[in-house]
Structures are given as structure tokens and as C-alpha cells.
Scaffold this active site. Structure first.
Site, short mmCIF file in Angstrom:
data_model
loop_
_atom_site.label_atom_id
_atom_site.label_comp_id
_atom_site.label_asym_id
_atom_site.label_seq_id
_atom_site.Cartn_x
_atom_site.Cartn_y
_atom_site.Cartn_z
N HIS A 1 -1.06 9.84 -28.30
CA HIS A 1 -0.74 8.79 -29.15
C HIS A 1 0.77 8.19 -29.12
CE1 HIS A 1 -4.21 10.45 -31.39
NE2 HIS A 1 -4.20 9.32 -31.72
N CYS B 1 -13.06 -0.07 -31.01
CA CYS B 1 -11.74 -0.29 -31.15
C CYS B 1 -10.90 0.80 -30.48
CB CYS B 1 -11.33 -0.16 -32.45
SG CYS B 1 -11.82 1.43 -33.34
C1 PEP Z 1 -10.16 6.29 -30.78
O1 PEP Z 1 -10.08 7.41 -30.77
O2 PEP Z 1 -10.72 5.21 -29.84
C2 PEP Z 1 -9.38 5.59 -31.82
C3 PEP Z 1 -9.10 4.12 -31.94
O3 PEP Z 1 -8.70 6.26 -32.67
P1 PEP Z 1 -7.20 7.03 -32.16
O4 PEP Z 1 -6.66 6.70 -30.83
O5 PEP Z 1 -6.40 6.64 -33.13
O6 PEP Z 1 -7.62 8.40 -32.14
#
Ligand code: PEP
Ligand code: MG
Length: 746
Positions: free
Chosen positions: A364, A677
């Protein structure tokens, strides 16, 4: 056997210090040092080998070997006994060197006359600088005392090297941390930037490795250790009720802080003439060298605890806090071993670039860097030991290359690259208001991912048609305490105002895994990515979810609202979450708040199981968004944060693309709107393949909208679909080469 008493050691260090204090040039100093050591150790030979470059050691000074071989004799790391010491950071002590395993004869040095060999590494905090060797004709083994004494001397030489004592006129070696260096890492966020180094954790500088008065130094050490113990006990008191893992680390700290072995070694170092801080650093250097060798994860952790503790002790002794008085440069490039998403958000947009020694592309922290459009290179070995605060640095996020202290040619080539990038940006700006229409006339909607207020101006600048993913947890991560409902209302209101009627998909809190809120009691889980996270937390402890839903409804204040639940693995979870929405709506209605004119409730498809959910789920859910970051990690069973396994599986792997195509087909059949996404939506080649698989809505970081649109406008999705199908029929694992070939021919 050669023995060296403490007082002899001390004597030698004092003489070394005198030699260093003279105004000799670098080479003369080093020559004098080898002479003093040979004398003191009653050996015919003493030589210093230092690294010329990463791979090559050079004989830089000698007493006893042929003088002509100085700066001529070189060896590769791992080659001969000297190369072995350098590679493994281990002492070699043998009475019969010519017959020892690995011995390599260097005729120009005349060393065949010498039987016994003692070589110790010259190292400083994990950085191998060279090798210090004594040799003698008589076939004798050096006592452990003598080895110890030589290690202490090597430590002093390492400090001197770091302080630049051997450079200057008649240089024995080129100055450390002043040469241009090129380091390679892994691309985590593209972009080329120029700036100056800002160390997340600045190094402590020890300027006085040798001390006259061991009693005074022992006193200083004891006082500092006492202060450290009191500090650790205090931390333990505060943490007693909290996080188990943190408690474990602190317990380990306490164990080390009270460790007799650690203390005894440092006391002995001081007895032999080192200052208190040099003694701490010597033990720390050796622990780091061990860290490189140890495979066992538990032991490595403990060594890293010791490392951390040594840093604290050094800061107490030198009075150098993490505040070194250095000022954040105007164009800071952050250098760190690793960094969490919360810490990164604190720096925010001030940063030009980020280079991490560890880190990972799927973390993240990387997502935040991407959201902030800050170029990021991870897995860059040696960056934390090579870079100094204020160094000129150029980060090439396209190639995963870092130029530290670049020379003029690199600077000018790199600036050309930055200029080209700016040109490309101009090109993207020129298509900003155009639709992403492919050559075969398909329209792809490009949205952006956001999470911070600072992201919102990008909605206008990037040409995104809306916010396809608003990661609400980022706002929770930047704070020290749980935000109040009223704060959330104000925040979401500002987001909706800024979006000016464009759709914003608010994803409810996705915490757990690597997104740990500092103010929430963490759980001790063996496998957090598969653990209690996202909607699982939301449903089990619905207080926060309810507060968030209320805040969203109030912020919308009658306007349309879109809510999406993360990490839904089965129908029931979605149903329960949706029931919470209904309950909240009812409560808000009773309280007299305006209800959204239209409310869409969707889910993220991030676990393969959801793709196989009952038809009823597809009928009930109002929209789905594929979270490719998580979906891919679970599809391949490959941790998104573990570079080693993550890289094995290409997003353009045929099995994965087939799976995506199946999801698209199911959604088409049930008329469920679908988007994508994950980070892959923002990579142009991946994006065109996703579009070819039938995805018509892609949500990405704002800086990707231009490049993705530009490529989409040049391709025919039928062609790409055919290329993918053909590659699959040929049994290829990934369609990347075939697609790249097509794109090159465009
Ligand atoms: C994903 O898992 O692709 C997503 C958009 O969520 P995050 O990256 O915040 O886990
Ligand atoms: Mg996810």
C-alpha cells in the site's frame, strides 16, 4: 602463539590515532598504519585491501609485501583468502596459508614466503569496505586475543575510511560516498525525477572511535545503557495492554538491553581502546554481518531488533536524534529501508521520488506513491548505506535505475529524458478532453483512483470521467486517532463538491493486512492478507461501518451516492453489508436527514470465489469492480507484497485473462455493470488487454489516464483479442510478447 593484551591493544590504537592526527596525505597515513600494526602484532606483514568497486579488492598499503604491488594487485570478491574474508565477512586464521582452501598465489606480492595468515573484514554497519591482513613467516596460529585486537583495529580503519581519512592528495583510495554510483532496483512507479537525498533514518556519525580513558568510556556506556533500559521498560509499560507483536519486539529489546554477553563484548572493546560509541558500532557491524548469513527468520528478526537497539544506544551516546538538524531539501528524494503507508502519507506530496532498499510493488505504500504520482524504485540494494543526506540523485522509475551523485554526462542524458517525459505529458494533455475511442469504435471509460483530498484536482487535470475507487481508509491511516463522524461528513462532502457531479465510488474501510490503523488494537494473525480484513472487520464490528455509512449519506445530502464494499468473498457478506446500508438509511430518514436521490451499492471482486457466486448475487449487486491487486494474488496464490513470487506471474498470463473474460461474460449476461480498479488498469499494455477481454470501465491512478487513453486510441480491440486467443491456442503462458509485437508494428 601470538598474544595481544588489552594494554597493548590500547597502545596500538593510541599510536594509530597519532598517525591519523598528523598532516600526512591519505596514502602516507595508510602506510604508517600498516607499519604500526605489523610492529605491534610482531608480524612481518600487514596489508590493507580496500574495495575499488563492488567486485574488486585492491592492495592499498602494505608493510612487508613488495611495495611495487601496492595499487597493482587486485582480486575479485570471493577470490583467494582475502576475497573470501570480504565475501563472507568472516575471519580467516591459518598457520599454513599456502595450503589453506581457497589460497591464491599472487607472485608480484612475494607473499609465498609467509606461512601464517590472519585476515579480518573491514566493515561498517553492513557495508564491507575491505580486508585487513597480517602475515608472518613462522607457521603459527594467531590467538583469539590477537584476532580480537585486529578486529578492533579494523573497526577503527573502517571509521577512518568513512570519515575520509585516506583520501586527498596521494589518495590511498577514492573517497567513500562521493563517487557516482548506479544502483538497480525494481520499478514500482514510473517517472524520471531529479532531486536531493533525504534519509528517512539518518545514520549516526561516530567521529571519535579511539578513546584515552577507558574508565570514562565504560561509565558513559553504562549510563547510556541504563537510559536505554529505562526507556525500554517505559515503552513496555505503555504497550502492556496493546499489540502482541510490538510487545514481543520490546521483550526482545529488554532481553538484549540486559544481555551480559552484549555488554561484556562492548566493555572489552572499550578496554582495548575504543570509545563507547565505537564499541556499540563494532558489535552492531558484526551483528549486521551475521544478519546477512542467517537464514532462520526468527533469528534474523532478533538480529534486526539488536540493530535497532544499537541505533538507539548510539543516539543516546552521540546525542544525535533522528533530528540531525539537516533541513529537508526543496526537492527531496526519500531513501529508506522500508516505509509504511501512514509514514509515507506524512511526507505527502513534498517528495520528488522514493527509493527503498526493501519495499514491494504491491504494497500500500507503493499504491500511495502511485496515487501521489511519486516515482518509486524498490528493492534497491545498498541505497541506505551509499546515500548521504543532501546527495544529488536521479531516479529513473522507467528503468528501475537510481543514479546517485551522477556525473555530468548522466545528468545531461537524464535531463533530456525528463524533457521528453514533459513532451509526452503535453501530448496527453492535448487528448485530455477526448473520449477513449478505440480504432474499432469501442468506447472505454477511464476513471481515476483516489483517497486523499489532494487527489481531487487530478479529476480535472487528468481527464478522468469520475472516481472509480475512493480508498476511504487512507484518511484513517493518516490520523493518530479514529476520525469523528462529523469530520468524515465534512471530508466526504468536500470530495463530492470537488467532483462536481461526476460519480465517486466510495469504498468502505479496507483495513487489515498491511493497512494497520495505529489506534486500533491489532490482531495477531499468522497470515494477515488472508485474515481479518476489510468487510470481515466491518461486519464483525459494525460500529465503524455504520458511522461511515451515516457520514456518507449525510455528506451526499440528497445527491446521488455510490458505495462499494471491499473484499467480498461470498454472497452473504454482501447481503449483510447491504442490510446495514438499509438500516442506516432508515435511521437517517427517522433523524430527518436527506436521503440520496439515488444510491448504488456494489462490491469489489477480489477473491476468485465471488466470480462463482450464485446467480442471485449477480442479479442483486448493483455493480462490481475487479480489485486486480488482490484478485491476482489470490488467483496465483502469490503474495502481492512478496517480490520474489509476485513477479513470477504476469497479468497477461492466459489463465488469468481467461478468468477475467469469464467474469466479464457473467456480468454481461446478468447485466451487472463491471469495472476494473486494480493497478493493472493504469498500465497501458495491460489496460488494452483488459479492454480486449471486454472491460469497458477502467479506474486507475490519475497520471495513467493520458498514457492509457493514448494507447487505446491507437489499437483495434478485435486484433488484440485475436492475438490473445491465438497465443492461448499455441499454448503460450503469457500473451505479452505477442501483444508487444503487435504494438511495435502499429
Ligand atoms: C485491489 O485489490 O485491486 C484494490 C483496488 O484494492 P487495494 O489495492 O486497496 O487492496
Ligand atoms: Mg484490494
Amino acid at each position: 602463539m601470538v598474544k595481544t593484551t588489552e594494554s597493548e591493544s590500547r597502545n596500538l590504537l593510541m599510536r594509530l590515532r597519532e598517525a591519523m592526527a598528523g598532516d600526512d596525505a591519505g596514502q602516507a597515513r595508510l602506510d604508517k598504519i600498516t607499519q604500526l600494526i605489523a610492529d605491534s602484532m610482531q608480524s612481518e606483514v600487514c596489508s590493507v585491501y580496500l574495495f575499488r568497486d563492488d567486485e574488486t579488492l585492491e592492495l592499498c598499503a602494505t608493510q612487508g609485501l613488495n611495495v611495487e604491488s601496492v595499487h597493482q594487485t587486485r582480486m575479485r570478491i570471493g577470490e583467494g583468502l582475502v576475497g573470501h574474508v570480504a565475501r563472507y565477512g568472516k575471519v580467516i586464521n591459518t598457520p599454513d596459508a599456502p595450503n589453506a582452501k581457497g589460497f591464491r598465489y599472487m607472485p608480484e606480492t612475494g607473499e609465498e614466503r609467509f606461512s601464517s595468515f590472519l585476515g579480518v573484514p573491514i566493515q561498517r554497519l553492513g557495508e564491507m569496505l575491505g580486508v585487513l591482513v597480517v602475515q608472518s613467516k613462522e607457521g603459527r596460529e594467531f590467538s583469539s586475543d590477537a584476532v580480537y585486537a585486529l578486529e578492533v583495529v579494523a573497526m577503527v580503519i573502517a571509521e577512518m575510511t568513512e570519515l575520509g581519512a585516506f583520501v586527498g592528495e596521494g589518495a590511498a583510495l577514492s573517497p567513500l560516498h562521493q563517487q557516482p554510483v548506479l544502483l538497480r532496483g525494481t520499478i514500482a512507479q514510473e517517472g524520471a525525477v531529479e532531486g536531493h537525498v533525504w534519509l528517512h533514518e539518518p545514520r549516526v556519525v561516530v567521529t571519535n572511535p579511539i578513546a584515552d580513558d577507558p574508565h570514562r568510556e565504560l561509565e558513559r556506556l553504562h549510563e547510556a545503557v541504563e537510559e536505554l533500559r529505562v526507556g525500554v521498560d517505559k515503552m513496555l509499560e505503555v504497550t502492556q495492554t496493546g499489540d502482541k507483536e510490538q510487545l514481543q519486539v520490546l521483550e526482545a529489546y529488554r532481553m538484549f538491553a540486559n544481555s551480559k554477553g552484549w555488554m561484556r563484548r562492548m566493555e572489552e572493546d572499550i578496554g582495548r581502546g575504543l570509545s563507547a560509541e565505537a564499541a556499540v558500532e563494532k558489535e552492531q557491524s558484526q551483528a549486521r554481518a551475521r544478519m546477512g548469513q542467517v537464514q532462520d527468520a526468527y533469528l534474523r528478526e532478533r538480529l534486526s531488533d539488536l540493530d535497532d537497539l544499537s541505533n538507539r544506544l548510539l543516539r543516546i551516546l552521540t546525542g544525535q536524534g533522528s533530528e540531525t538538524g539537516a533541513e529537508l531539501p526543496e526537492d527531496p528524494v526519500l531513501i529508506a529501508r522500508n516505509i509504511g503507508p501512514g509514514e509515507l502519507l506524512e511526507y505527502g506530496r513534498n517528495l520528488r521520488g522514493i527509493v527503498l532498499e526493501e519495499g514491494s510493488v504491491g504494497s500500500h505504500a507503493a499504491i500511495i506513491a502511485r496515487a501521489l504520482a511519486i516515482p518509486l524504485v524498490v528493492h534497491t540494494k545498498r541505497i541506505t548505506t551509499e546515500a548521504l543526506n543532501g546527495d544529488h540523485i536521479m531516479v529513473d522509475g522507467e528503468q528501475g535505475v537510481v543514479h546517485l551523485r551522477p556525473d555530468d554526462t548522466v545528468v545531461s542524458a537524464f535531463r533530456d529524458k525528463i524533457a521528453m517525459q514533459a513532451k509526452a505529458q503535453e501530448r496527453y494533455a492535448s487528448i485530455r478532453d477526448k473520449q477513449a475511442l478505440t480504432r474499432d469504435g469501442r468506447r472505454v471509460h477511464l476513471l481515476m483512483n483516489a483517497g486523499l483530498m489532494a487527489d481531487l484536482p487530478s479529476l480535472e487535470n487528468s481527464g478522468a470521467e469520475g472516481v472509480g475507487l475512493f480508498r476511504t481508509e487512507l484518511q484513517f491511516l493518516v490520523r493518530n486517532q479514529m476520525p469523528k463522524r462529523s469530520e468524515l461528513v465534512a471530508l466526504y462532502q468536500r470530495v463530492l463538491d470537488a467532483a462536481g457531479g461526476k460519480r465517486v465510488v466510495f469504498r468502505t474501510l479496507d483495513i487489515g493486512s498491511d493497512k494497520v490503523l495505529p489506534y486500533m488494537k491489532p490482531t495477531d494473525e499468522p497470515n494477515p492478507a488472508l485474515g481479518w480484513r476489510a468487510i470481515r472487520v466491518g461486519l464483525d464490528k459494525p460500529g465503524v461501518m455504520r458511522m461511515q455509512l451515516q457520514a456518507l449519506i449525510r455528506a451526499a445530502n440528497g445527491r446521488p451516492l455510490t458505495v462499494m464494499f471491499p473484499f467480498v468473498a461470498q454472497f452473504e457478506e454482501f447481503r449483510d453489508a447491504k442490510a446495514e446500508v438499509e438500516k442506516t438509511l432508515e435511521r437517517e430518514r427517522r433523524l430527518g436527514h436527506a436521503l440520496p436521490e439515488k444510491l448504488e451499492v456494489g462490491a469489489m471482486l477480489e477473491t476468485p470465489s465471488l466470480a462463482f457466486a450464485p446467480q442471485k448475487f449477480f442479479d442483486e449487486v448493483e455493480f462490481l469492480s475487479i480489485g486486480g491487486n488482490d484478485l491476482k494474488q489470490f488467483f496465483f496464490a502469490a503474495d502481492r507484497e512478496n517480490e520474489r513470487v509476485r513477479k513470477r506471474y504476469d497479468t497477461l498470463n492466459v489463465s488469468y485473462l481467461s478468468f477475467i473474460a469469464q467474469i466479464v461474460e457473467r456480468c454481461e449476461k446478468s447485466g451487472t455493470p463491471l469495472s476494473f480498479c486494480g493497478e493493472d488498469a493504469g498500465r497501458p499494455i495491460e489496460a488494452v488487454c483488459l479492454a480486449a477481454m471486454g472491460l469497458r470501465v477502467l479506474s486507475m491512478r490519475p497520471a495513467s489516464v493520458g498514457p492509457v487513453k493514448s494507447l487505446l486510441m491507437r489499437v483495434d480491440l478485435n486484433d488484440i483479442r485475436k492475438i490473445i486467443t491465438d497465443a492461448r491456442h499455441r499454448g503460450e503462458q503469457t500473451v505479452r510478447p505477442a501483444v508487444m509485437q503487435y504494438l511495435r508494428e502499429l
